[in-house]
Design a protein around this motif. Structure first.
Motif, short mmCIF file in Angstrom:
data_model
loop_
_atom_site.label_atom_id
_atom_site.label_comp_id
_atom_site.label_asym_id
_atom_site.label_seq_id
_atom_site.Cartn_x
_atom_site.Cartn_y
_atom_site.Cartn_z
N HIS A 119 -30.05 -1.87 -7.43
CA HIS A 119 -29.36 -0.58 -7.50
C HIS A 119 -30.07 0.49 -6.69
CE1 HIS A 119 -26.41 -2.04 -10.20
NE2 HIS A 119 -27.23 -2.21 -11.22
N THR A 120 -31.41 0.54 -6.82
CA THR A 120 -32.10 1.65 -6.17
C THR A 120 -32.32 1.41 -4.68
OG1 THR A 120 -34.20 0.69 -6.83
CG2 THR A 120 -33.34 2.41 -8.25
N GLN A 121 -32.60 0.17 -4.27
CA GLN A 121 -32.98 -0.05 -2.87
C GLN A 121 -31.89 -0.70 -2.03
OE1 GLN A 121 -37.01 -1.09 -2.09
NE2 GLN A 121 -37.49 -1.17 -4.26
N THR A 122 -31.14 -1.64 -2.62
CA THR A 122 -30.18 -2.39 -1.79
C THR A 122 -28.82 -1.71 -1.72
OG1 THR A 122 -31.36 -4.41 -2.39
CG2 THR A 122 -29.23 -4.68 -1.32
N GLU A 123 -28.33 -1.20 -2.85
CA GLU A 123 -27.00 -0.58 -2.83
C GLU A 123 -26.85 0.50 -1.76
OE1 GLU A 123 -24.64 -1.37 -6.99
OE2 GLU A 123 -25.86 0.43 -6.85
N PRO A 124 -27.89 1.30 -1.49
CA PRO A 124 -27.71 2.32 -0.43
C PRO A 124 -27.31 1.74 0.93
CG PRO A 124 -29.65 2.82 -1.73
CD PRO A 124 -29.17 1.49 -2.21
N ILE A 125 -27.59 0.46 1.19
CA ILE A 125 -27.18 -0.07 2.50
C ILE A 125 -25.65 -0.22 2.57
CG2 ILE A 125 -29.38 -1.28 2.86
CD1 ILE A 125 -27.90 -3.94 2.64
N ILE A 126 -24.99 -0.23 1.41
CA ILE A 126 -23.52 -0.33 1.44
C ILE A 126 -22.94 0.97 2.04
CG2 ILE A 126 -21.43 -0.65 0.04
CD1 ILE A 126 -23.15 -2.43 -1.82
N ASP A 127 -23.48 2.11 1.62
CA ASP A 127 -23.04 3.38 2.22
C ASP A 127 -23.41 3.45 3.70
OD1 ASP A 127 -21.95 4.31 -0.09
OD2 ASP A 127 -23.74 5.44 -0.72
N TYR A 128 -24.60 2.95 4.00
CA TYR A 128 -25.09 2.95 5.39
C TYR A 128 -24.10 2.20 6.29
CZ TYR A 128 -28.29 1.67 9.24
OH TYR A 128 -28.87 1.47 10.48
N TYR A 129 -23.66 1.02 5.83
CA TYR A 129 -22.72 0.22 6.63
C TYR A 129 -21.29 0.74 6.51
CZ TYR A 129 -26.27 -3.29 7.68
OH TYR A 129 -27.38 -3.94 8.15
N ALA A 130 -20.95 1.37 5.37
CA ALA A 130 -19.59 1.91 5.22
C ALA A 130 -19.38 3.01 6.27
CB ALA A 130 -19.38 2.46 3.82
N ALA A 131 -20.45 3.76 6.55
CA ALA A 131 -20.34 4.81 7.57
C ALA A 131 -20.03 4.23 8.94
CB ALA A 131 -21.64 5.62 7.60
N GLN A 132 -20.34 2.95 9.13
CA GLN A 132 -20.01 2.28 10.41
C GLN A 132 -18.68 1.52 10.31
OE1 GLN A 132 -23.30 -0.18 11.85
NE2 GLN A 132 -24.79 1.16 10.91
N GLY A 133 -17.99 1.68 9.17
CA GLY A 133 -16.68 1.01 8.99
C GLY A 133 -16.78 -0.49 8.85
N LEU A 134 -17.92 -0.98 8.35
CA LEU A 134 -18.13 -2.43 8.36
C LEU A 134 -17.91 -3.13 7.01
CD1 LEU A 134 -21.39 -2.66 10.53
CD2 LEU A 134 -19.14 -3.59 11.12
N VAL A 135 -17.80 -2.34 5.93
CA VAL A 135 -17.87 -2.97 4.60
C VAL A 135 -16.52 -3.43 4.06
CG1 VAL A 135 -18.56 -2.60 2.18
CG2 VAL A 135 -19.89 -1.57 4.03
N VAL A 136 -16.47 -4.66 3.56
CA VAL A 136 -15.34 -5.10 2.75
C VAL A 136 -15.89 -5.55 1.40
CG1 VAL A 136 -13.49 -5.78 4.32
CG2 VAL A 136 -15.41 -7.31 4.00
#
Ligand code: ADP
Length: 236
Positions: A177-194
Motif C-alpha cells: 500500500h505505501t510503496q507499490t500502489e503509488p506506481i499505479i498513479d505514476y503509470y496512470a498519468a502515462q495512460g498505461l494502466v488497466v
C-alpha cells in the motif's frame, strides 16, 4: 510487448504472468523468483535479499534495479517481456523508464490485478509452490495437489515460502500500500494502466487480462492516430 504486472501479494501475479507470457510469447521476469534463485544458490545477493524478504520488506533499490536490468538485457527479452514484481516503488519505476528510454522503447501497458485483502491472506497462508517451477502453484484447500507435498505437473517438491506466514503477509501488504500502489498513479498519468479483478478461476482471470491488454493496446493505437491526425500537416 512490454508489460508490467502490479498487484498485492497473493493476487496471483506469478500464476497469471506464466500464462500471459506464454500467450504473448515473451519471457516472464519475476524479481521475486530471481531473488529466490539466488537464495537457493546461496549467492551474496541471495544472502542479502533473504534478510529483507523474510521481514516482508523490499530489497534495496540499488541491487534490485541492477538485477532487473541485467535480466532485461538478456537476448530473449529484446522484443518484450512481462515484468512481475518490478517495479515495486516509484524510484524503480523511474529507473525502468530511463532504461527503456535509453533503448528507444516504451512500455505497452500496466496490468493491475485487484483482490480484496481478506482473500489475499487466505490465499497466501495456504499457498504451496513447486521447487522446480514457481508457476506450479497449489493451495491446500482451494487447489490441492493430488498427492500431498508433490507437484501434479512435474513431481517436484511443494514448499511454503518463508515469507508466506500471516505476520509477514500483513507486513508485505502494508509495504504494497505505501510503496507499490503509488506506481499505479505514476503509470496512470502515462495512460498505461488497466485494472481487472483477480477473483475467479485462473483461466477466467487470464482471459480477462488478455482482453484488457488488447483493449488497452487498441486504445493507445487510436490515440496515436488521433495525435498524428491533429498535427494536420498531411504528412508525406
Ligand atoms: P509477492 O508478490 O507474492 O509478494 P514476490 O515473489 O514478487 O512475491 O516477492 C517476494 C519478496 O521479494 C518481496 O516481499 C520483496 O522482499 C522481494 N522483492 C521482489 N521484487 C522486489 C522489488 N522489485 N524490489 C524490492 N524487493 C523485491
Amino acid at each position: 510487448m512490454r508489460i508490467v504486472l502490479v498487484g498485492p501479494p497473493g493476487a496471483g501475479k506469478g500464476t497469471q504472468a506464466a500464462f500471459l507470457a506464454k500467450n504473448l510469447s515473451i519471457p516472464h521476469i519475476s524479481t521475486g523468483d530471481l531473488f529466490r534463485a539466488n537464495i537457493s544458490r546461496q549467492t551474496e545477493l541471495g544472502k542479502l535479499a533473504k534478510s529483507y524478504m523474510d521481514e516482508g520488506n523490499l530489497v534495496p533499490d540499488e541491487v534490485t534495479i541492477a538485477m532487473a536490468k541485467d535480466r532485461m538485457e538478456q537476448p530473449d527479452a529484446v522484443n518484450g517481456f512481462l515484468l512481475d514484481g518490478f517495479p515495486r516503488n516509484v524510484s524503480q519505476a523511474e529507473a525502468l523508464d530511463q532504461a527503456l528510454k535509453a533503448d528507444g522503447v516504451e512500455l505497452d501497458g500496466v496490468l493491475d490485478l485487484e483482490v480484496p485483502e481478506d482473500e489475499v491472506v487466505k490465499r497466501i497462508a495456504g499457498r504451496r509452490i513447486c521447487r522446480n517451477d514457481s508457476s506450479h502453484v497449489f493451495h491446500v484447500t482451494y487447489s490441492p495437489p493430488k498427492k500431498e507435498g508433490v507437484c501434479d505437473v512435474c513431481d517436484g517438491e511443494l514448499y511454503q515460502r518463508d515469507d508466506d506466514t500471516e505476520e509477514t503477509v500483513r507486513k508485505r501488504l502494508e509495504v504494497y500500500h505505501t510503496q507499490t500502489e503509488p506506481i499505479i498513479d505514476y503509470y496512470a498519468a502515462q495512460g498505461l494502466v488497466v485494472t481487472i479483478s483477480a477473483l475467479g478461476k485462473v483461466d477466467e482471470v487470464t482471459k480477462r487480462a488478455m482482453d484488457a491488454l488488447k483493449g488497452q493496446a487498441e486504445g493507445r493505437e487510436q490515440r496515436d492516430e488521433d495525435k498524428n491526425d491533429s498535427r494536420g500537416d498531411g504528412g508525406e
